[in-house]
Design a protein around this motif. Structure first.
Motif, short mmCIF file in Angstrom:
data_model
loop_
_atom_site.label_atom_id
_atom_site.label_comp_id
_atom_site.label_asym_id
_atom_site.label_seq_id
_atom_site.Cartn_x
_atom_site.Cartn_y
_atom_site.Cartn_z
N GLU A 101 23.52 61.21 19.24
CA GLU A 101 23.51 60.14 18.24
C GLU A 101 22.29 59.24 18.43
OE1 GLU A 101 27.29 58.22 17.58
OE2 GLU A 101 26.27 56.44 16.78
N MET A 147 28.09 55.60 21.87
CA MET A 147 27.01 56.46 21.39
C MET A 147 26.65 57.48 22.48
SD MET A 147 23.44 55.27 19.64
CE MET A 147 22.59 54.39 20.94
N ALA A 163 26.81 64.13 15.09
CA ALA A 163 26.17 62.81 14.91
C ALA A 163 25.74 62.60 13.46
CB ALA A 163 24.96 62.69 15.85
#
Ligand SMILES: Cc1ncc(C[n+]2csc(CCOP(=O)(O)OP(=O)(O)O)c2C)c(N)n1
Ligand SMILES: [Mg+2]
Length: 514
Positions: free
Chosen positions: A5, A1, A33
């Motif tokens: 995100e 991530m 994202a």
């Protein structure tokens, strides 16, 4: 991530699941994202004024903030005018504004600017996230600020490297700042005023103008004999048959002064000390009569409904004390097409539970009384006076309430500011009818020219107030953005076009040639 995100996941986790966006290079990781994370609806606007106005409309109808995605300083700057209107409407919004990667800022690349400096005047909360692992926490803080009472505009600036570098977190709001519902002393002192003698005005704004607030005010007025009015412009008013109809303080200063002249005391329920929109030579800024006391009962961000309930209790008023209001007969108009017949046709056409967005400017001056007896609806106005507010606000309202018809009434001058809204309405299939009042003029400014004592406009001055050279073809403009339209020149045509548009789904446009 990555940081982007973690931000999208944080926004969703905290209930922000709609993003009005106009992205650029620095926001590409946020855009990427959106594909990886379920649950964020993203709506593209082709100008940032559309994006920020849509977020305003969304908040007004949903009572919860949306986020915007804006491209660096210039993207934010393009959106500022409608952020100004949103701020005046007390709408909560989370702006996500991209920034260069931090190491790139000192190289003074073309899009480098003072984003915090641009954001501050229209934002109660501004922060630049320092690195990717701070983004989630900062995102949650931005949502908390937007959801506080009163609601706020929060601007989170997201440097590109904070978006693309690793992150591990999704953050949750811990606390939001909430004011107490109301001050019990303010209720007591208000009750004392209402029990005394002298003409008293209960001036309502904000949440006091919901159906429940209006019903409580009607009961209090019936019991105590006070009058009730709304401010000249209101973020949202519940109106239509079966609801207590309140007049607003008129816009023209003379009319406002005479409407307020009878009152010894004005009680403010979320409202403000009535003030003229503009200064004019030899006219006052404040509109209350001399010797009139202004008494604050509730401020913005307090709970006007709870306060009105407490006040009703204190003066012994119930909803049954409301005096019945004489309904105005409405029917489909005949005869010439003018401000009065247009108002009647709209009153007839408004469907049950519609949302009316009002930027009808001069044509709309007479719309209020007759539409009071239309089917129940909500009425949204421009709180900040920066025109180009209505077509984007209609987008936000339609996204927030897909089951409700949105009717956007707009002057031709105002409509040209954020015309791109039509494209978003077409792309998203929004149930919005836009009615453009094409008088080919900045008509209101013709009156203001006299009002400020500028004399008689000559040819050059008139050129600054007229839109007839060339005339705008609204049907072609709508068609070019995917919205079907009908032009009308007579009352019969307008009646018919309205009835047809109400029966159809999806975006439509009516050009009223005046
Ligand atoms: C951002 C912004 N720019 C300029 C103005 C000044 N202004 C106020 S009303 C108006 C013209 C409105 O014209 P239109 O929408 O056609 O209304 P009409 O009076 O013709 O009905 C202008 C330019 C403003 N209020 N906001
Ligand atoms: Mg006009």
């Amino acid at each position: 991530m990555n940081g982007a995100e973690s931000l999208v996941r944080t926004l969703i986790k905290n209930g922000v699941d709609i993003c009005f966006a106009n992205p650029g290079t620095s926001e590409m990781h946020f855009v990427a994202a959106l594909d990886r994370v379920e649950g964020m609806r993203c709506v593209l606007g082709l100008f940032e004024g559309v994006v920020t106005g849509a977020a305003d409309g969304y908040f007004r109808m949903k009572g919860a903030p949306a986020c915007t995605l804006l491209h660096l300083g210039p993207g934010l700057a393009n959106g500022l005018a409608n952020l100004h209107n949103a701020k005046k409407a007390s709408s909560g919004i989370v702006n996500i504004v991209g920034q260069h990667a931090l190491h790139h800022i000192e190289s003074n690349a073309p899009l480098t600017s003072d984003i915090e400096g641009l954001a501050r005047p229209m934002s109660a909360w501004v922060r630049t996230s320092p690195d990717s692992r701070s983004v989630a926490r900062d995102g949650a803080a931005a949502v908390a600020a937007a959801k506080s009472s009163p609601p706020q505009i929060a601007t989170l600036i997201l440097p590109a490297d904070a978006a693309w570098s690793d992150a591990d977190d999704v953050a949750e709001i811990t606390v939001t700042l909430q004011r107490p519902d109301y001050s019990p002393q303010a209720i007591e002192s208000t009750a004392k005023i209402l029990r005394g003698s002298g003409e008293t005005l209960l001036l309502l704004a904000g949440s006091a103008l919901t159906e429940r607030g209006l019903a409580l005010a009607a009961g209090i007025a019936g019991k105590t004999g006070c009058k009730v009015m709304g401010e000249t412009f209101n973020a949202r008013i519940a109106r239509g048959r079966g609801r207590f109809f309140v007049d607003r303080i008129p816009y023209p200063v003379e009319q406002a002064l005479s409407a307020l002249k009878p009152f010894r005391t004005i009680i403010l329920v979320e409202a403000n000390d009535p003030v003229a929109f503009f200064a004019y030579p030899d006219k006052p800024s404040f509109l209350k009569p001399e010797g009139c006391d202004v008494h604050r009962m509730t401020a913005t961000g307090e709970n006007a409904i709870a306060a009105l309930e407490a006040l009703a209790g204190a003066v012994g008023a119930s909803l049954r004390d409301a005096k019945p209001q004489q309904p105005m007969e409405i029917g489909w108009p005949k005869g010439p097409l003018n401000n009065v017949s247009i108002a009647q046709a709209i009153a007839m056409a408004i469907p049950e539970n519609a949302i009316v967005v009002d930027e009808a400017i001069t044509t709309g001056r007479k719309f209020f009384p007759s539409t009071a007896f239309a089917a129940p609806h909500d009425w949204l106005q421009n709180m900040g006076g920066s025109i180009g507010f209505s077509t984007p606000v209609a987008i936000g309202a339609a996204v927030a309430c897909p089951e409700r018809k949105v009717i956007c009434m707009v002057g031709d001058g105002s409509a040209m500011y954020t015309l791109q809204s039509l494209w978003t309405q077409a792309r998203e299939g929004l149930n919005v009818l836009t009615i453009v009042f094409s008088n080919r003029m900045y008509q209101i400014l013709r009156g203001e020219f006299d009002g400020v004592g500028a004399g008689e406009p000559g040819k050059k001055a008139m050129d600054m107030l007229s839109l007839d050279r060339p005339a705008l073809d609204w049907i072609a403009l709508g068609r070019g953005m995917g919205v079907q339209g009908r032009a009308v020149t007579t009352t019969d045509e307008f009646n018919k076009a309205l009835a047809e548009a109400m029966a159809e789904q999806g975006p439509r446009l009516i050009e009223v040639q005046m």
